[in-house]
Design a protein around this motif. Structure first.
Motif, PDB file in Angstrom:
ATOM      1  N   VAL A  88       0.855  -1.188   0.000  1.00  0.00           N
ATOM      2  CA  VAL A  88       0.000   0.000   0.000  1.00  0.00           C
ATOM      3  C   VAL A  88       0.890   1.237   0.000  1.00  0.00           C
ATOM      4  CG1 VAL A  88      -1.875   1.173   1.191  1.00  0.00           C
ATOM      5  CG2 VAL A  88      -1.676  -1.318   1.318  1.00  0.00           C
ATOM      6  N   TRP A  89       0.476   2.232  -0.755  1.00  0.00           N
ATOM      7  CA  TRP A  89       1.244   3.478  -0.850  1.00  0.00           C
ATOM      8  C   TRP A  89       1.018   4.316   0.402  1.00  0.00           C
ATOM      9  CZ3 TRP A  89       5.155   5.930  -2.600  1.00  0.00           C
ATOM     10  CH2 TRP A  89       5.187   7.322  -2.704  1.00  0.00           C
ATOM     11  N   ASP A  90       2.073   4.618   1.116  1.00  0.00           N
ATOM     12  CA  ASP A  90       1.995   5.480   2.302  1.00  0.00           C
ATOM     13  C   ASP A  90       2.346   6.889   1.854  1.00  0.00           C
ATOM     14  OD1 ASP A  90       2.507   6.983   4.545  1.00  0.00           O
ATOM     15  OD2 ASP A  90       3.359   5.294   5.670  1.00  0.00           O
ATOM     16  N   ALA A  91       1.309   7.728   1.740  1.00  0.00           N
ATOM     17  CA  ALA A  91       1.509   9.044   1.118  1.00  0.00           C
ATOM     18  C   ALA A  91       2.336   9.981   1.996  1.00  0.00           C
ATOM     19  CB  ALA A  91       0.166   9.673   0.795  1.00  0.00           C
ATOM     20  N   GLU A 161      12.859  -9.852   8.871  1.00  0.00           N
ATOM     21  CA  GLU A 161      13.210 -10.945   7.968  1.00  0.00           C
ATOM     22  C   GLU A 161      12.351 -10.978   6.699  1.00  0.00           C
ATOM     23  OE1 GLU A 161      14.897 -15.274   8.518  1.00  0.00           O
ATOM     24  OE2 GLU A 161      15.674 -13.302   8.968  1.00  0.00           O
ATOM     25  N   HIS A 162      11.056 -10.714   6.866  1.00  0.00           N
ATOM     26  CA  HIS A 162      10.162 -10.830   5.719  1.00  0.00           C
ATOM     27  C   HIS A 162       9.368  -9.558   5.448  1.00  0.00           C
ATOM     28  CE1 HIS A 162      10.829 -15.194   6.585  1.00  0.00           C
ATOM     29  NE2 HIS A 162      11.093 -15.118   5.292  1.00  0.00           N
ATOM     30  N   THR A 163       9.901  -8.436   5.839  1.00  0.00           N
ATOM     31  CA  THR A 163       9.248  -7.158   5.533  1.00  0.00           C
ATOM     32  C   THR A 163      10.288  -6.214   4.946  1.00  0.00           C
ATOM     33  OG1 THR A 163       7.902  -7.528   7.483  1.00  0.00           O
ATOM     34  CG2 THR A 163       7.713  -5.381   6.425  1.00  0.00           C
ATOM     35  N   PHE A 164       9.910  -5.609   3.841  1.00  0.00           N
ATOM     36  CA  PHE A 164      10.859  -4.787   3.108  1.00  0.00           C
ATOM     37  C   PHE A 164      10.185  -3.473   2.742  1.00  0.00           C
ATOM     38  CE2 PHE A 164      13.083  -3.683  -0.921  1.00  0.00           C
ATOM     39  CZ  PHE A 164      14.351  -3.568  -0.389  1.00  0.00           C
ATOM     40  N   LYS A 165      10.868  -2.366   3.051  1.00  0.00           N
ATOM     41  CA  LYS A 165      10.251  -1.067   2.787  1.00  0.00           C
ATOM     42  C   LYS A 165      11.071  -0.280   1.780  1.00  0.00           C
ATOM     43  CE  LYS A 165       8.607   1.610   6.275  1.00  0.00           C
ATOM     44  NZ  LYS A 165       8.762   2.643   7.321  1.00  0.00           N
ATOM     45  N   VAL A 166      10.366   0.375   0.844  1.00  0.00           N
ATOM     46  CA  VAL A 166      11.044   1.200  -0.160  1.00  0.00           C
ATOM     47  C   VAL A 166      10.541   2.625  -0.031  1.00  0.00           C
ATOM     48  CG1 VAL A 166      11.502   1.518  -2.597  1.00  0.00           C
ATOM     49  CG2 VAL A 166      11.082  -0.767  -1.715  1.00  0.00           C
ATOM     50  N   ARG A 167      11.458   3.567   0.221  1.00  0.00           N
ATOM     51  CA  ARG A 167      11.065   4.983   0.280  1.00  0.00           C
ATOM     52  C   ARG A 167      11.402   5.660  -1.035  1.00  0.00           C
ATOM     53  NH1 ARG A 167      13.784   8.008   3.746  1.00  0.00           N
ATOM     54  NH2 ARG A 167      15.332   6.409   4.283  1.00  0.00           N
ATOM     55  N   LEU A 168      10.438   6.434  -1.544  1.00  0.00           N
ATOM     56  CA  LEU A 168      10.636   7.103  -2.828  1.00  0.00           C
ATOM     57  C   LEU A 168      10.831   8.603  -2.621  1.00  0.00           C
ATOM     58  CD1 LEU A 168       7.931   5.366  -5.078  1.00  0.00           C
ATOM     59  CD2 LEU A 168      10.267   4.664  -4.582  1.00  0.00           C
ATOM     60  N   LEU A 169      11.503   9.230  -3.569  1.00  0.00           N
ATOM     61  CA  LEU A 169      11.752  10.675  -3.509  1.00  0.00           C
ATOM     62  C   LEU A 169      10.464  11.452  -3.709  1.00  0.00           C
ATOM     63  CD1 LEU A 169      14.943  10.688  -5.718  1.00  0.00           C
ATOM     64  CD2 LEU A 169      14.864  11.303  -3.300  1.00  0.00           C
ATOM     65  N   GLU A 171       6.143  10.988  -5.593  1.00  0.00           N
ATOM     66  CA  GLU A 171       5.133  10.075  -6.089  1.00  0.00           C
ATOM     67  C   GLU A 171       5.633   9.459  -7.402  1.00  0.00           C
ATOM     68  OE1 GLU A 171       4.552  13.029  -4.952  1.00  0.00           O
ATOM     69  OE2 GLU A 171       3.233  12.669  -3.235  1.00  0.00           O
ATOM     70  N   ASP A 172       5.488   8.154  -7.553  1.00  0.00           N
ATOM     71  CA  ASP A 172       5.884   7.498  -8.800  1.00  0.00           C
ATOM     72  C   ASP A 172       4.845   6.434  -9.135  1.00  0.00           C
ATOM     73  OD1 ASP A 172       6.986   6.279 -10.940  1.00  0.00           O
ATOM     74  OD2 ASP A 172       8.917   5.828 -10.006  1.00  0.00           O
ATOM     75  N   PRO A 173       3.867   6.800  -9.980  1.00  0.00           N
ATOM     76  CA  PRO A 173       2.755   5.876 -10.234  1.00  0.00           C
ATOM     77  C   PRO A 173       3.158   4.601 -10.970  1.00  0.00           C
ATOM     78  CG  PRO A 173       2.618   7.823 -11.651  1.00  0.00           C
ATOM     79  CD  PRO A 173       3.713   8.083 -10.679  1.00  0.00           C
ATOM     80  N   ILE A 174       4.307   4.587 -11.616  1.00  0.00           N
ATOM     81  CA  ILE A 174       4.648   3.387 -12.386  1.00  0.00           C
ATOM     82  C   ILE A 174       5.710   2.529 -11.702  1.00  0.00           C
ATOM     83  CG2 ILE A 174       3.986   4.251 -14.659  1.00  0.00           C
ATOM     84  CD1 ILE A 174       6.935   4.970 -15.045  1.00  0.00           C
ATOM     85  N   PHE A 175       6.038   2.871 -10.436  1.00  0.00           N
ATOM     86  CA  PHE A 175       7.095   2.129  -9.752  1.00  0.00           C
ATOM     87  C   PHE A 175       6.795   0.630  -9.691  1.00  0.00           C
ATOM     88  CE2 PHE A 175       9.093   0.491  -5.837  1.00  0.00           C
ATOM     89  CZ  PHE A 175      10.408   0.746  -6.149  1.00  0.00           C
ATOM     90  N   LEU A 176       5.565   0.290  -9.308  1.00  0.00           N
ATOM     91  CA  LEU A 176       5.231  -1.131  -9.133  1.00  0.00           C
ATOM     92  C   LEU A 176       5.239  -1.881 -10.461  1.00  0.00           C
ATOM     93  CD1 LEU A 176       2.422  -1.030  -6.427  1.00  0.00           C
ATOM     94  CD2 LEU A 176       4.854  -1.528  -6.157  1.00  0.00           C
TER      95      LEU A 176
END
Lengths: 551, 305
Positions: A88-91, A161-169, A171-176
């Motif tokens: 889920v996108w965390d705005a 171990e099984h949770t991975f978070k990606v922070r973006l600079l 909004e990037d609608p096509i990241f996924l």
């Protein structure tokens, strides 16, 4: 007589040598009765290292060896693959959090964890190795790692171990969608180190999580894959795959007909006959490819100002006349034997955002002649001759001839100039001709990959805007779309830009959307229903082979 | 003899270096190879990254220097050392060339001798017709024809597969490749033999009651061998450099296809490695032919002139 003896001795020795070399015992890769899916290749893949993949052949093989966090389904919607649910996108924090599956194992038996995802993605940002670091361009710290100003990428976080978070600079609608490309596949670090220790490349001994593992790669001959017994979606039903190199298309077809391959391409000019004799073997899917006739619209002066090119860039009526003069139906039906659909918009059907409202330009010789007269060149009088460049290829050559005829019929004279692919691209990039034939295949299935990449002014020339299209209004719409996270609103913006490009500015002479036709054996179960617009050629790139069976 | 061989090997050095230099200039003149290596639509920065990775941004003399030191490096396209790629192709090509040469020498000499034994007879005309066909039929067409007849229709042979180690898969390519050389050798043998047969020594022999066949095989043939050996040598060198069309039609990964693909993909190190290898082959085969001359013709002596 001893001179004849010399000749005889040499001959017999040569014959003996020849026969001895053909007696080597060649072991079969699979036992008799094993279920082996056989695919012909026309080339060795460039690489089996996911971060280096840029071509269709390598992508096809890598899709069988690796998995990504997100996978696109048949309708090109992102679905969770190595994670349990869609992130889920965390705005507020501008981040995605991935819950990884706990049952995923690499080919070497080790379970996959969040550390492996971080390692694989940081490897994708290694400027020395990676072919597509651009996938992660919007991740915090990606640029620093790429420029080697940092050791690690700050935006890739291992939560547990099984949770991975990606922070973006931003909004990037096509990241996924971008991380569904095989380049972002997850690999184990120890396998890369093992390859290095053995002075080999990771490509030569790849390890992934995919349904098959590499058993043998005989360059120029074949690639043998074996079933991954602990595959997280369940071990595949087939025992393995043999991908054999046969460069001659007629031979591929003969071997398919004899049952030596389960799939094959269709040699140029053979489709009509096959459709009559074996219609049940032909599979058709649309592909995300739009081919067009490019007209050079603008050029940059020495101080960087953009000025339109005379007369194609300045004369809208002339562009309209050319558009009405081209007989797309003939190209699609007669030359391509149905492997093309007349294109009405830039976005091909099957892609989210394809707008059937955009009608493109119909074939209408009278209208074309009238528009040419209105443009100031009645029957082509006073109009210069254009050089039309294209890549040397049988179907493109035929298409170019047809276009030359069509344009000649209204009085636009065109000289055909064919070049080999590399020379052609260099010409288009560095010294663009006024007319050229080019196509675009989606890197990733998103409207942005067409409209923004091919028409935004910042993409001038080599990156994709080869016609040097320039319209500040379109640029503004595209920039707004770049940060719009709501996908409907975003597609609306892109469609508005597309409408301006096609209908108002006549930026391209749209030709056709490519249709993919292949031969598929009746004994291959579970393949046909999986074919989707991401499958180009006969490599069955996007087919999930863990669901495929053979009868 | 040893001095001769040594001198010839020394002469090979400038030949090989010259070929490297010419190849290098031609490759540089053919433009930037990186367009083929990045995806379509890659940015200029991406291409610069590739140039840096491949060492293409170094000055030309340092790039040339590496090649002159015979450091071929890795292929641009495949992630393998050039040497591996060339040797891989050479193993397949050598086998094909050997097979083709055996066919060509055996058939060519036999048909040449028959034709010369009874010139202007039906056998001679049949051989001449066969040779004309052998010289004029394009290899690709012949290979496809043989595949169609023997693999598709009669099913005596398997359809082509990249199996350079199995005899059944080698029959068609070996016949295809051997055809041209067979024809050349047959015609040359006939011509040389007929010329020898008009020489004084043969006439004397026949006047003393020597039989035609004996005169032909025992006296004329050994003397006709020198020009025939030259042609065989040149042909062998040609075969060893690979045959794109036959290898493509028969799905065999030989040198011809390797270098053809390298050229169409602008894989400079592989092209360079291939050319170097070809140069060495020609030097070696020519040397071998010169040594054979000495064995075949006692009048030819090398060394202390």
């Amino acid at each position: 007589m001893n001179r004849i003896a010399i000749i005889l001795v040499v001959l017999v020795a040569a014959a003996a040598l020849f026969f001895v070399t053909t007696l080597g015992n060649t072991k079969d890769d699979f036992e008799a009765g094993a279920k082996v899916f056989r695919i012909p290749l026309d080339n060795d893949p460039k690489t089996l290292d996911p971060i280096k993949v840029t071509d269709v052949d390598s992508d096809g093989m890598c899709q069988k060896l690796y998995n990504t966090l997100i996978r696109l389904d048949k309708d090109l919607r992102p679905q969770p693959e190595l994670c349990t649910e869609m992130p889920v996108w965390d705005a507020t924090e501008k981040s995605f959090t991935f819950k990884l599956r706990t049952d995923v194992r690499f080919h070497n038996g080790r379970p996959m964890t969040a550390r492996d995802v971080k390692y694989s993605w940081e490897r994708l940002l290694d400027a020395n190795e990676s072919a597509r670091p651009v996938i992660l361009k919007s991740v915090v710290g990606a640029q620093e790692l790429l420029e080697r100003k940092a050791e690690k990428c700050a935006g890739l976080e291992i939560v547990d171990e099984h949770t991975f978070k990606v922070r973006l600079l931003k909004e990037d609608p096509i990241f996924l969608i971008q991380i569904s490309m095989v380049n972002a596949a997850v690999i184990p670090e120890e396998a890369v180190l093992e390859a290095q220790a053995a002075h080999k490349t990771f490509s030569a001994q790849p390890v992934g999580t995919g349904p098959f593992k590499l058993s043998r790669w005989d360059y120029g001959r074949r690639i043998v894959l074996r079933r991954h017994e602990t595959y997280f979606k369940g071990a595949p039903k087939i025992d393995g795959m043999i991908c054999e190199l046969v460069p001659e298309p007629q031979t591929r077809l003969e071997k398919f007909m004899k049952g030596e391959f389960h799939v094959s391409d269709i040699p140029f000019g053979r489709l009509k006959v096959l459709e009559q004799e074996h219609p049940e073997l032909i599979q058709t899917n649309s592909s995300l490819r739009t081919n067009y006739l490019g007209l050079l619209l603008n050029r940059k002066t020495d101080d960087g100002t953009i000025v339109p090119v005379e007369p194609l860039g300045t004369n809208l009526k002339l562009r309209q006349a050319i558009n009405h003069a081209v007989n797309r139906q003939y190209i699609c039906e007669t030359i391509l034997e149905g492997q093309g659909i007349p294109a009405q918009s830039v976005l091909p059907p099957g892609l989210a955002g394809h707008d059937p409202e955009i009608k493109g330009w119909s074939y209408d010789v009278e209208k074309a002649k009238a528009l040419l007269a209105e443009a100031g060149y009645p029957e082509g009088k006073g109009l210069k001759e254009f050089d039309f460049y294209y890549r040397k290829d049988p179907d493109i050559e035929q298409t170019a001839l047809a276009i030359q005829n069509n344009l000649g019929a209204i009085g636009v004279k065109v000289n055909l100039r064919s070049l080999e692919w590399n020379a052609f691209l260099e010409k288009v990039y560095k010294d663009p001709p006024e007319m050229f034939f080019l196509g675009w295949v989606a890197d990733y299935p998103d409207a942005e990959n067409f409209i923004d990449w091919l028409f935004h002014t910042s993409q001038w020339g080599e990156p994709g805007n080869e016609t040097r299209y320039h319209n500040p209004e379109v640029d503004k719409l595209l920039e707004e779309a770049r940060t719009t996270m709501d996908s409907n609103a975003r597609l609306k913006l892109l469609n508005r830009a597309e409408k301006i490009i096609v209908e108002q500015d006549v930026g391209w002479v749209l030709l056709y959307w490519k249709v993919n036709k292949i031969l598929l054996s009746k004994s291959a179960k579970g393949v046909a229903e999986q074919l989707c617009p991401l499958d180009v050629g006969h490599g069955l790139n996007h087919v999930d082979f863990s669901k495929v069976d053979l009868e | 003899m040893a001095t001769f061989i040594f001198r010839r090997l020394l002469q090979a050095v400038p030949v090989v270096l010259g070929i490297v230099l010419i190849c290098f200039v031609l490759l540089k003149a053919s433009g930037d190879p990186t367009h083929m290596l990045v995806r379509q639509g890659a940015s200029a920065e991406e291409r610069l990254m590739v140039r840096e990775r491949l060492g293409l941004n170094k000055p030309w003399y340092s790039q040339l220097g590496r090649y002159l030191m015979l450091d071929l490096g890795r292929s641009y396209r495949q992630e393998r050392p050039v040497l591996d790629i060339v040797l891989d192709g050479a193993a397949v090509t050598a086998r094909l060339a050997l097979g083709a040469m055996i066919v060509a020498v055996a058939l060519g000499l036999l048909s040449g001798i028959f034709s010369a034994y009874r010139p202007h007879s039906p056998i001679d005309y049949a051989c001449a017709a066969g040779a004309s066909i052998g010289i004029s039929v394009p290899a690709f067409f012949l290979a496809m024809l043989l595949i169609l007849i023997f693999s598709v229709k009669l099913q005596w042979l398997p359809l082509p597969a990249p199996e350079a180690g199995k005899l059944a898969y080698l029959v068609i390519p070996v016949l295809t490749l051997g055809m041209l050389s067979t024809a050349l050798i047959a015609r040359l043998t006939r011509g040389c033999l007929l010329e020898e047969m008009t020489q004084d020594y043969v006439r004397t022999g026949r006047a003393k009651g020597l039989q035609d066949l004996k005169a032909l095989t025992g006296h004329a043939f050994p003397n006709a061998l020198v020009p025939i050996t030259t042609v065989i040598g040149n042909n062998l060198a040609g075969l060893l450099t690979g045959a794109v069309l036959t290898e493509t039609a028969c799905a065999l990964p030989g040198l011809g296809r390797m270098i053809f693909e390298a050229i169409s993909q602008r894989d400079h190190p592989v092209i360079m490695g291939g050319c170097l290898f070809f140069a060495l082959i020609f030097v070696a085969v020519n040397l071998g032919v010169d040594i054979l001359y000495a064995l075949l013709d006692p009048r030819i002596r090398y060394g202390h002139e």
